[in-house]
Design a protein around this motif. Structure first.
Motif, PDB file in Angstrom:
ATOM      1  N   ALA A  45       0.961  -1.385  -0.155  1.00  0.00           N
ATOM      2  CA  ALA A  45      -0.068   0.007  -0.209  1.00  0.00           C
ATOM      3  C   ALA A  45       0.649   1.336   0.092  1.00  0.00           C
ATOM      4  O   ALA A  45       0.487   2.350  -0.551  1.00  0.00           O
ATOM      5  CB  ALA A  45      -0.899  -0.011   1.250  1.00  0.00           C
ATOM      6  N   GLY A  46       2.099   1.125   0.397  1.00  0.00           N
ATOM      7  CA  GLY A  46       2.862   2.066   0.539  1.00  0.00           C
ATOM      8  C   GLY A  46       2.599   3.175   1.736  1.00  0.00           C
ATOM      9  O   GLY A  46       3.200   4.453   1.676  1.00  0.00           O
ATOM     10  N   VAL A  47       2.020   2.909   2.773  1.00  0.00           N
ATOM     11  CA  VAL A  47       1.532   3.858   3.529  1.00  0.00           C
ATOM     12  C   VAL A  47       1.331   2.719   5.044  1.00  0.00           C
ATOM     13  O   VAL A  47       0.850   1.872   5.117  1.00  0.00           O
ATOM     14  CB  VAL A  47       0.109   4.457   3.319  1.00  0.00           C
ATOM     15  N   VAL A  48       1.880   3.489   6.170  1.00  0.00           N
ATOM     16  CA  VAL A  48       1.588   2.849   7.493  1.00  0.00           C
ATOM     17  C   VAL A  48       0.581   3.808   8.537  1.00  0.00           C
ATOM     18  O   VAL A  48       1.187   5.006   8.474  1.00  0.00           O
ATOM     19  CB  VAL A  48       2.733   2.546   8.105  1.00  0.00           C
ATOM     20  N   ARG A  49      -0.489   3.432   9.040  1.00  0.00           N
ATOM     21  CA  ARG A  49      -1.260   4.091   9.689  1.00  0.00           C
ATOM     22  C   ARG A  49      -1.180   3.962  11.279  1.00  0.00           C
ATOM     23  O   ARG A  49      -1.172   2.718  11.608  1.00  0.00           O
ATOM     24  CB  ARG A  49      -2.703   4.030   9.454  1.00  0.00           C
ATOM     25  N   ILE A  50      -0.488   4.983  11.883  1.00  0.00           N
ATOM     26  CA  ILE A  50      -0.055   4.768  13.249  1.00  0.00           C
ATOM     27  C   ILE A  50      -0.759   5.513  14.163  1.00  0.00           C
ATOM     28  O   ILE A  50      -0.816   6.932  13.930  1.00  0.00           O
ATOM     29  CB  ILE A  50       1.611   5.040  13.416  1.00  0.00           C
ATOM     30  N   ALA A  51      -1.342   4.934  15.177  1.00  0.00           N
ATOM     31  CA  ALA A  51      -2.039   5.879  16.287  1.00  0.00           C
ATOM     32  C   ALA A  51      -0.906   6.374  17.305  1.00  0.00           C
ATOM     33  O   ALA A  51       0.023   5.676  17.722  1.00  0.00           O
ATOM     34  CB  ALA A  51      -3.000   5.055  16.978  1.00  0.00           C
ATOM     35  N   VAL A  52      -1.042   7.569  17.513  1.00  0.00           N
ATOM     36  CA  VAL A  52      -0.126   8.307  18.520  1.00  0.00           C
ATOM     37  C   VAL A  52      -1.046   9.212  19.491  1.00  0.00           C
ATOM     38  O   VAL A  52      -2.158   9.311  19.402  1.00  0.00           O
ATOM     39  CB  VAL A  52       0.940   9.071  17.838  1.00  0.00           C
ATOM     40  N   PRO A  53      -0.247   9.439  20.669  1.00  0.00           N
ATOM     41  CA  PRO A  53      -1.168  10.176  21.599  1.00  0.00           C
ATOM     42  C   PRO A  53      -1.276  11.595  21.252  1.00  0.00           C
ATOM     43  O   PRO A  53      -0.519  12.236  20.533  1.00  0.00           O
ATOM     44  CB  PRO A  53      -0.378  10.217  22.751  1.00  0.00           C
ATOM     45  N   ARG A  54      -2.653  12.251  21.400  1.00  0.00           N
ATOM     46  CA  ARG A  54      -2.830  13.602  21.246  1.00  0.00           C
ATOM     47  C   ARG A  54      -2.794  14.379  22.447  1.00  0.00           C
ATOM     48  O   ARG A  54      -2.920  15.832  22.450  1.00  0.00           O
ATOM     49  CB  ARG A  54      -4.088  13.822  20.419  1.00  0.00           C
ATOM     50  N   ASP A  55      -2.695  13.802  23.639  1.00  0.00           N
ATOM     51  CA  ASP A  55      -2.891  14.541  25.022  1.00  0.00           C
ATOM     52  C   ASP A  55      -2.014  14.273  26.069  1.00  0.00           C
ATOM     53  O   ASP A  55      -2.252  14.239  26.964  1.00  0.00           O
ATOM     54  CB  ASP A  55      -4.502  14.495  25.232  1.00  0.00           C
ATOM     55  N   LEU A  83      10.423   1.135   7.244  1.00  0.00           N
ATOM     56  CA  LEU A  83       9.307   0.438   6.312  1.00  0.00           C
ATOM     57  C   LEU A  83       9.366   0.749   4.760  1.00  0.00           C
ATOM     58  O   LEU A  83       9.177  -0.070   3.920  1.00  0.00           O
ATOM     59  CB  LEU A  83       8.126   0.541   6.585  1.00  0.00           C
ATOM     60  N   GLY A  84       9.947   2.020   4.760  1.00  0.00           N
ATOM     61  CA  GLY A  84      10.088   2.501   3.394  1.00  0.00           C
ATOM     62  C   GLY A  84       8.778   2.900   2.720  1.00  0.00           C
ATOM     63  O   GLY A  84       8.357   2.939   1.730  1.00  0.00           O
ATOM     64  N   VAL A  85       7.973   3.464   3.610  1.00  0.00           N
ATOM     65  CA  VAL A  85       6.452   3.914   3.173  1.00  0.00           C
ATOM     66  C   VAL A  85       6.290   5.213   3.911  1.00  0.00           C
ATOM     67  O   VAL A  85       6.729   5.682   4.548  1.00  0.00           O
ATOM     68  CB  VAL A  85       5.304   2.775   3.703  1.00  0.00           C
ATOM     69  N   ARG A  86       5.019   5.724   3.274  1.00  0.00           N
ATOM     70  CA  ARG A  86       4.455   7.081   3.890  1.00  0.00           C
ATOM     71  C   ARG A  86       4.035   6.839   5.134  1.00  0.00           C
ATOM     72  O   ARG A  86       3.364   5.777   5.573  1.00  0.00           O
ATOM     73  CB  ARG A  86       3.334   7.712   2.945  1.00  0.00           C
ATOM     74  N   LEU A  87       3.874   7.641   6.090  1.00  0.00           N
ATOM     75  CA  LEU A  87       3.251   7.829   7.506  1.00  0.00           C
ATOM     76  C   LEU A  87       2.083   8.590   7.511  1.00  0.00           C
ATOM     77  O   LEU A  87       2.149   9.636   7.218  1.00  0.00           O
ATOM     78  CB  LEU A  87       4.264   8.298   8.661  1.00  0.00           C
ATOM     79  N   ARG A  88       1.137   7.866   8.180  1.00  0.00           N
ATOM     80  CA  ARG A  88      -0.094   8.585   8.409  1.00  0.00           C
ATOM     81  C   ARG A  88      -0.409   8.717   9.878  1.00  0.00           C
ATOM     82  O   ARG A  88      -0.647   7.553  10.387  1.00  0.00           O
ATOM     83  CB  ARG A  88      -1.398   7.991   7.619  1.00  0.00           C
ATOM     84  N   LEU A  89      -0.145   9.608  10.512  1.00  0.00           N
ATOM     85  CA  LEU A  89      -0.376   9.709  11.947  1.00  0.00           C
ATOM     86  C   LEU A  89      -1.985   9.781  12.063  1.00  0.00           C
ATOM     87  O   LEU A  89      -2.497  10.642  11.455  1.00  0.00           O
ATOM     88  CB  LEU A  89       0.300  10.858  12.455  1.00  0.00           C
ATOM     89  N   VAL A  90      -2.198   8.897  13.328  1.00  0.00           N
ATOM     90  CA  VAL A  90      -3.549   9.177  13.770  1.00  0.00           C
ATOM     91  C   VAL A  90      -3.642   9.590  15.368  1.00  0.00           C
ATOM     92  O   VAL A  90      -3.523   8.576  16.096  1.00  0.00           O
ATOM     93  CB  VAL A  90      -4.445   7.975  13.615  1.00  0.00           C
ATOM     94  N   PRO A  91      -3.575  10.801  15.543  1.00  0.00           N
ATOM     95  CA  PRO A  91      -3.669  11.275  17.062  1.00  0.00           C
ATOM     96  C   PRO A  91      -4.847  10.895  17.757  1.00  0.00           C
ATOM     97  O   PRO A  91      -6.216  10.787  17.145  1.00  0.00           O
ATOM     98  CB  PRO A  91      -3.583  12.911  16.966  1.00  0.00           C
TER      99      PRO A  91
END
Length: 273
Positions: A45-55, A83-91
């Protein structure tokens, strides 16, 4: 057979072969085998979705422009890079971390996620990548040295966290537990005087102490709870890759560099799963 007839017969046979070939080719094309595991799917897919803290500074919070920043955010960036992919951060807030992972909304959780047997029934965990201990914190001079001293006190904690469960387990009769849905609300309750004590993590208190809030000190430690990366169950290839990543970043010094940057101290020794 005349040349004209032979030519017509050849064209007819060729057309028949093409008719036979086309459905087969189309079927082969439509049944192309997708990547067989989560790791390969992320790479494809070329992207990894990673949950990170927002608070939860310094692990993760939003800056003045609404952009994520913190230790966990930098670790997520390293993951995408390797991983060699784009990062999608999900706070997100603490209560959403495991549900969002289990639903498939994110691929990984890098959000100060502590390990316990109950959580391990739902998701898998990597070896720890960050130090953390949970404790009871309050103003200097407040006479609290153990669980029995919580009686008659107001204590703030973030709902559905390991700290919440541990506090419920050790709380004596007469303690008033004030539960909040996110870490910022929990800290604000302490800073405003709504609660006398706060149950949270050591790094969170260190970040708060550097600000303009109330003076605060450790009253007693609830438990050591280093943070691990959350992975969905049934994804062994991805979990193995994440464990290799954590080991590589420990040995290479990248996690130590991030610890000094965000926690103001060298990376403490971490256990392995």
């Amino acid at each position: 057979m005349k040349a004209k007839q032979r030519r017509a017969l050849c064209l007819s046979m060729l057309a028949g072969l093409l008719c036979l070939w086309s459905p087969v080719a189309a079927a082969q094309e439509s049944t192309a085998i997708p990547p067989s595991n989560a790791l390969d799917r992320i790479i494809a897919a070329g992207v990894v979705r990673i949950a990170v803290p927002r608070d939860l500074p310094p692990f993760g919070s939003l800056d003045a422009k609404g952009e994520p920043q913190g230790y966990d955010v930098d670790v997520a960036r390293l993951i995408a890079q390797d991983l060699g992919v784009r990062l999608r951060l999900v706070p997100m807030t603490s209560v959403d971390r495991i549900p969002k992972l289990m639903s498939g909304s994110v691929d990984l959780v890098v959000a100060n996620l502590g390990v316990d047997p109950e959580r391990a029934k739902a998701i898998a965990f990597s070896s720890p990548y960050a130090p953390f201990f949970s404790g009871v914190f309050g103003a200097p001079g407040l006479a609290v040295k153990g669980p029995a001293d919580l009686a008659g006190r107001k204590v703030a904690v973030t709902r559905d966290t390991l700290e919440d469960r541990e506090l419920a387990r050790i709380a004596p009769r007469g303690v008033e537990i004030l539960r909040f849905d996110d870490n910022q609300a929990t800290l604000s309750a302490f800073q405003s005087g709504q609660a006398e004590l706060v149950v949270t993590g050591s790094a969170v208190v260190a970040a708060m102490a550097r600000g303009q809030g109330r003076r605060i000190e450790t009253k007693f430690i609830l438990r050591e709870s280093p943070a691990s990366i959350g992975v969905r169950r049934g994804e062994p290839e991805l979990l193995h890759w994440v464990n290799v990543f954590v080991l590589h970043k420990k040995l290479g010094g990248e996690l130590d560099r991030l610890s000094r940057k965000w926690f103001g101290e060298p990376l403490r020794p971490l256990p392995s799963l």
